[in-house]
Design an enzyme around this catalytic site. Structure first.
Site, PDB file in Angstrom:
ATOM      1  N   SER A  64     -43.972  -3.592  20.429  1.00  0.00           N
ATOM      2  CA  SER A  64     -45.265  -4.272  20.309  1.00  0.00           C
ATOM      3  C   SER A  64     -46.415  -3.286  20.496  1.00  0.00           C
ATOM      4  O   SER A  64     -46.283  -2.256  21.162  1.00  0.00           O
ATOM      5  CB  SER A  64     -45.388  -5.377  21.363  1.00  0.00           C
ATOM      6  OG  SER A  64     -44.380  -6.346  21.202  1.00  0.00           O
TER       7      SER A  64
HETATM    8  N1  SAH Z   1     -40.479  -6.343  24.155  1.00  0.00           N
HETATM    9  C1  SAH Z   1     -40.099  -5.482  23.044  1.00  0.00           C
HETATM   10  C2  SAH Z   1     -40.547  -6.062  21.727  1.00  0.00           C
HETATM   11  C3  SAH Z   1     -39.401  -6.109  20.772  1.00  0.00           C
HETATM   12  S1  SAH Z   1     -39.625  -7.017  19.275  1.00  0.00           S
HETATM   13  C4  SAH Z   1     -40.593  -4.056  23.254  1.00  0.00           C
HETATM   14  O1  SAH Z   1     -41.361  -3.817  24.206  1.00  0.00           O
HETATM   15  O2  SAH Z   1     -40.209  -3.173  22.503  1.00  0.00           O
HETATM   16  C5  SAH Z   1     -38.760  -8.519  19.641  1.00  0.00           C
HETATM   17  C6  SAH Z   1     -37.308  -8.424  19.975  1.00  0.00           C
HETATM   18  O3  SAH Z   1     -36.816  -9.770  20.143  1.00  0.00           O
HETATM   19  C7  SAH Z   1     -36.415  -7.792  18.923  1.00  0.00           C
HETATM   20  O4  SAH Z   1     -35.742  -6.702  19.483  1.00  0.00           O
HETATM   21  C8  SAH Z   1     -35.453  -8.916  18.520  1.00  0.00           C
HETATM   22  O5  SAH Z   1     -34.134  -8.447  18.227  1.00  0.00           O
HETATM   23  C9  SAH Z   1     -35.460  -9.781  19.763  1.00  0.00           C
HETATM   24  N2  SAH Z   1     -35.043 -11.181  19.594  1.00  0.00           N
HETATM   25  C10 SAH Z   1     -35.248 -12.012  18.538  1.00  0.00           C
HETATM   26  N3  SAH Z   1     -34.728 -13.233  18.788  1.00  0.00           N
HETATM   27  C11 SAH Z   1     -34.167 -13.168  20.031  1.00  0.00           C
HETATM   28  C12 SAH Z   1     -33.449 -14.106  20.849  1.00  0.00           C
HETATM   29  N4  SAH Z   1     -33.204 -15.367  20.463  1.00  0.00           N
HETATM   30  N5  SAH Z   1     -33.039 -13.687  22.077  1.00  0.00           N
HETATM   31  C13 SAH Z   1     -33.273 -12.415  22.505  1.00  0.00           C
HETATM   32  N6  SAH Z   1     -33.917 -11.488  21.772  1.00  0.00           N
HETATM   33  C14 SAH Z   1     -34.374 -11.855  20.550  1.00  0.00           C
END
Ligand code: SAH
Length: 216
Positions: free
Chosen positions: A64
């Site tokens: 993000s």
């Molecule tokens: N907090 C992260 C942002 C990652 S983007 C950072 O700081 O880098 C969002 C993430 O959510 C992705 O890695 C995706 O694989 C995950 N995601 C999507 N659906 C999900 C679910 N149902 N449970 C857990 N993770 C999920």
């Protein structure tokens, strides 16, 4: 990989930008100033690590934008020692911000490759949240209730399971909307049955998948 004076200087500039954009929480600012964001990026993007932008982290996912991390964390306003659940571990950057603020962090990732990569990376950097591979749209009942839940992927609706896993007084910060744009919501549990919802700006996240998220 090592931290450097140059990177520290760039982080100070990033923090100044975040303050200009309205971020005030001292704990959030201190964490972003401290954590080497360039450790979380692929080589191709390292030069840009301290720009206020999102970047690809593989598997079609993104780290993000720092402003988004700061905004969500400020809404969550976790107290040191509080129990927090993060849905969407991704690169682990947001997780490190929360651990740096002294929370006891549980973090869930649905994508197996990202889960494996980040679960190995964070302890090497000195951060030890509790990881789980699984569908975070259902929360993590074993460790519930939580003081705070932060969802870092865009949800079609507020998953009922997450509301139910909040302590009374606890907060759920979650972007909700369609696949293009989501409104940031901060939902506080007032008592067993009642919740208060506050709406904030629009953001654009990768989709929350799973039973109470989008279908694959
Ligand atoms: N907090 C992260 C942002 C990652 S983007 C950072 O700081 O880098 C969002 C993430 O959510 C992705 O890695 C995706 O694989 C995950 N995601 C999507 N659906 C999900 C679910 N149902 N449970 C857990 N993770 C999920």
């Amino acid at each position: 990989m090592e931290d450097s004076y140059k990177a520290k200087g760039l982080r100070r500039k990033l923090v100044a930008i975040l303050k200009q954009k309205g971020i005030v929480h001292p704990g959030v600012i201190a964490a972003i100033e401290k954590i080497p964001r360039h450790f979380f990026l692929d080589n191709a993007f390292i030069e840009h690590a301290y720009e206020d932008k999102a970047f690809p982290i593989g598997e079609g996912q993104t780290i993000s934008q720092p402003y988004t991390v700061a905004f969500q964390t400020e809404l969550l306003a976790p107290k040191p020692g509080s129990k927090v659940l993060e849905i969407g571990t991704g690169s682990g950057y947001q997780a490190c911000v929360l651990v740096e603020m002294g929370v006891q962090l549980f973090t869930m990732e649905y994508n197996r490759a990202l889960y494996d990569k980040t679960r190995k990376r964070l302890p090497k950097m000195g951060y030890q949240p509790i990881f789980k591979h699984g569908d975070g749209s259902l929360g993590w009942p074993l460790h519930a209730p939580f003081d705070g839940i932060i969802v870092t992927a865009g949800a079609p609706v507020v998953p009922q399971a997450l509301k139910e896993q909040l302590k009374v007084g606890g907060r759920l910060v979650i972007p909700v909307g369609d696949s293009q744009v989501q409104k940031m919501l901060c939902i506080t549990r007032l008592n067993k049955n009642d919740y208060q919802t506050k709406e904030f700006d629009n953001f654009s996240f990768v989709p929350l998948l799973g039973k109470q998220g989008w279908k694959k």
